[in-house]
Design a protein around this motif. Sequence first.
Motif, PDB file in Angstrom:
ATOM      1  N   PHE A 107       0.838  -1.201   0.000  1.00 26.70           N
ATOM      2  CA  PHE A 107       0.000   0.000   0.000  1.00 26.70           C
ATOM      3  C   PHE A 107       0.872   1.250   0.000  1.00 26.70           C
ATOM      4  CE2 PHE A 107      -3.622  -2.555   0.648  1.00 26.70           C
ATOM      5  CZ  PHE A 107      -4.754  -1.769   0.596  1.00 26.70           C
ATOM      6  N   SER A 111       1.132   4.106  -2.958  1.00 21.04           N
ATOM      7  CA  SER A 111       0.912   5.518  -2.636  1.00 21.04           C
ATOM      8  C   SER A 111       2.104   6.369  -3.080  1.00 21.04           C
ATOM      9  CB  SER A 111       0.690   5.671  -1.125  1.00 21.04           C
ATOM     10  OG  SER A 111       0.388   7.000  -0.795  1.00 21.04           O
ATOM     11  N   ALA A 162      -8.690  -4.536  -1.743  1.00 17.67           N
ATOM     12  CA  ALA A 162      -8.552  -3.276  -0.995  1.00 17.67           C
ATOM     13  C   ALA A 162      -7.540  -2.355  -1.670  1.00 17.67           C
ATOM     14  CB  ALA A 162      -8.124  -3.565   0.446  1.00 17.67           C
ATOM     15  N   LEU A 163      -6.441  -2.951  -2.168  1.00 20.03           N
ATOM     16  CA  LEU A 163      -5.425  -2.164  -2.865  1.00 20.03           C
ATOM     17  C   LEU A 163      -5.995  -1.539  -4.135  1.00 20.03           C
ATOM     18  CD1 LEU A 163      -2.409  -1.345  -3.098  1.00 20.03           C
ATOM     19  CD2 LEU A 163      -2.085  -3.422  -4.444  1.00 20.03           C
ATOM     20  N   ARG A 165      -9.112  -0.734  -4.804  1.00 18.60           N
ATOM     21  CA  ARG A 165     -10.028   0.363  -4.477  1.00 18.60           C
ATOM     22  C   ARG A 165      -9.271   1.592  -3.969  1.00 18.60           C
ATOM     23  NH1 ARG A 165     -15.633  -2.276  -2.168  1.00 18.60           N
ATOM     24  NH2 ARG A 165     -15.847  -3.831  -3.828  1.00 18.60           N
ATOM     25  N   PHE A 166      -8.214   1.343  -3.204  1.00 21.41           N
ATOM     26  CA  PHE A 166      -7.384   2.453  -2.737  1.00 21.41           C
ATOM     27  C   PHE A 166      -6.776   3.195  -3.924  1.00 21.41           C
ATOM     28  CE2 PHE A 166      -2.917   3.652  -1.934  1.00 21.41           C
ATOM     29  CZ  PHE A 166      -3.106   4.688  -1.044  1.00 21.41           C
ATOM     30  N   ALA A 169      -9.450   5.198  -5.699  1.00 23.07           N
ATOM     31  CA  ALA A 169      -9.871   6.368  -4.925  1.00 23.07           C
ATOM     32  C   ALA A 169      -8.837   7.484  -5.017  1.00 23.07           C
ATOM     33  CB  ALA A 169     -10.110   5.973  -3.470  1.00 23.07           C
ATOM     34  N   ARG A 170      -7.562   7.138  -4.903  1.00 24.08           N
ATOM     35  CA  ARG A 170      -6.512   8.151  -5.030  1.00 24.08           C
ATOM     36  C   ARG A 170      -6.516   8.783  -6.411  1.00 24.08           C
ATOM     37  NH1 ARG A 170      -1.739   8.331  -2.054  1.00 24.08           N
ATOM     38  NH2 ARG A 170      -1.169   9.932  -3.584  1.00 24.08           N
ATOM     39  N   LEU A 195     -13.948   3.834  -3.520  1.00 25.28           N
ATOM     40  CA  LEU A 195     -13.765   2.971  -2.347  1.00 25.28           C
ATOM     41  C   LEU A 195     -14.902   1.976  -2.210  1.00 25.28           C
ATOM     42  CD1 LEU A 195     -12.449   5.510   0.320  1.00 25.28           C
ATOM     43  CD2 LEU A 195     -11.178   3.625  -0.720  1.00 25.28           C
TER      44      LEU A 195
END
Length: 200
Positions: A107, A111, A162-163, A165-166, A169-170, A195
């Motif tokens: 994650f 980022s 989850a990754l 969707r993250f 979203a970013r 998300l």
Amino acid sequence: RTLRDYITFLGDVPRALPEATTRVLTAPLGVRSLAKKIVGMHLVIEPMALTIFHMLREARVEPVLADLVGYLERDEARHVAFGVLHLPSLLSAMSPVETADLWLWEFREVSAQLRMVRELEPHLRALGLDPRRVVDVGREKQVRANRMLAEEAGVPIPAVEALIRFFEARAEWEWPPEGEGVSSYRRVRGALRALAGAVR
């Protein structure tokens, strides 16, 4: 090596990369965990390289370079496959705490990769490349690599979804499809929809 030789032939090569870019490219070298090295190199950096080559080939900024990167894309795809094939055996031997630490590390790397795109944005635009398009292509390649990993492992990996969707979203927050001038409200709405899994 071939790509560097070609760029050197065109002119001076920068002696140093920008800060965020350097951080992304060197992170796997600074960890002792083999699993983190494989994730960093084969599921983060290699899809990023594939994205850059894809975009350069698609834009045909320079015809010889566009033809050259087609060969490099095939080579990078094999590197991604290496990670997908070898990581499951490492995952099966890891404790829940070690596994959670690995996905948290990925994650952070994703980022940092998005910060790198922001840092390189002026250079991308100078090449006629849309940063949001770069992010979208990169997301597709990383999503594919991570889903291939889950298939190879033979078990669901919740952190992969989850990754994804993250990442989405970013992207919705940083580079909304409507353009940079969109309101904060619409950015937040787009990020929340991503998300929730509503953006694909």
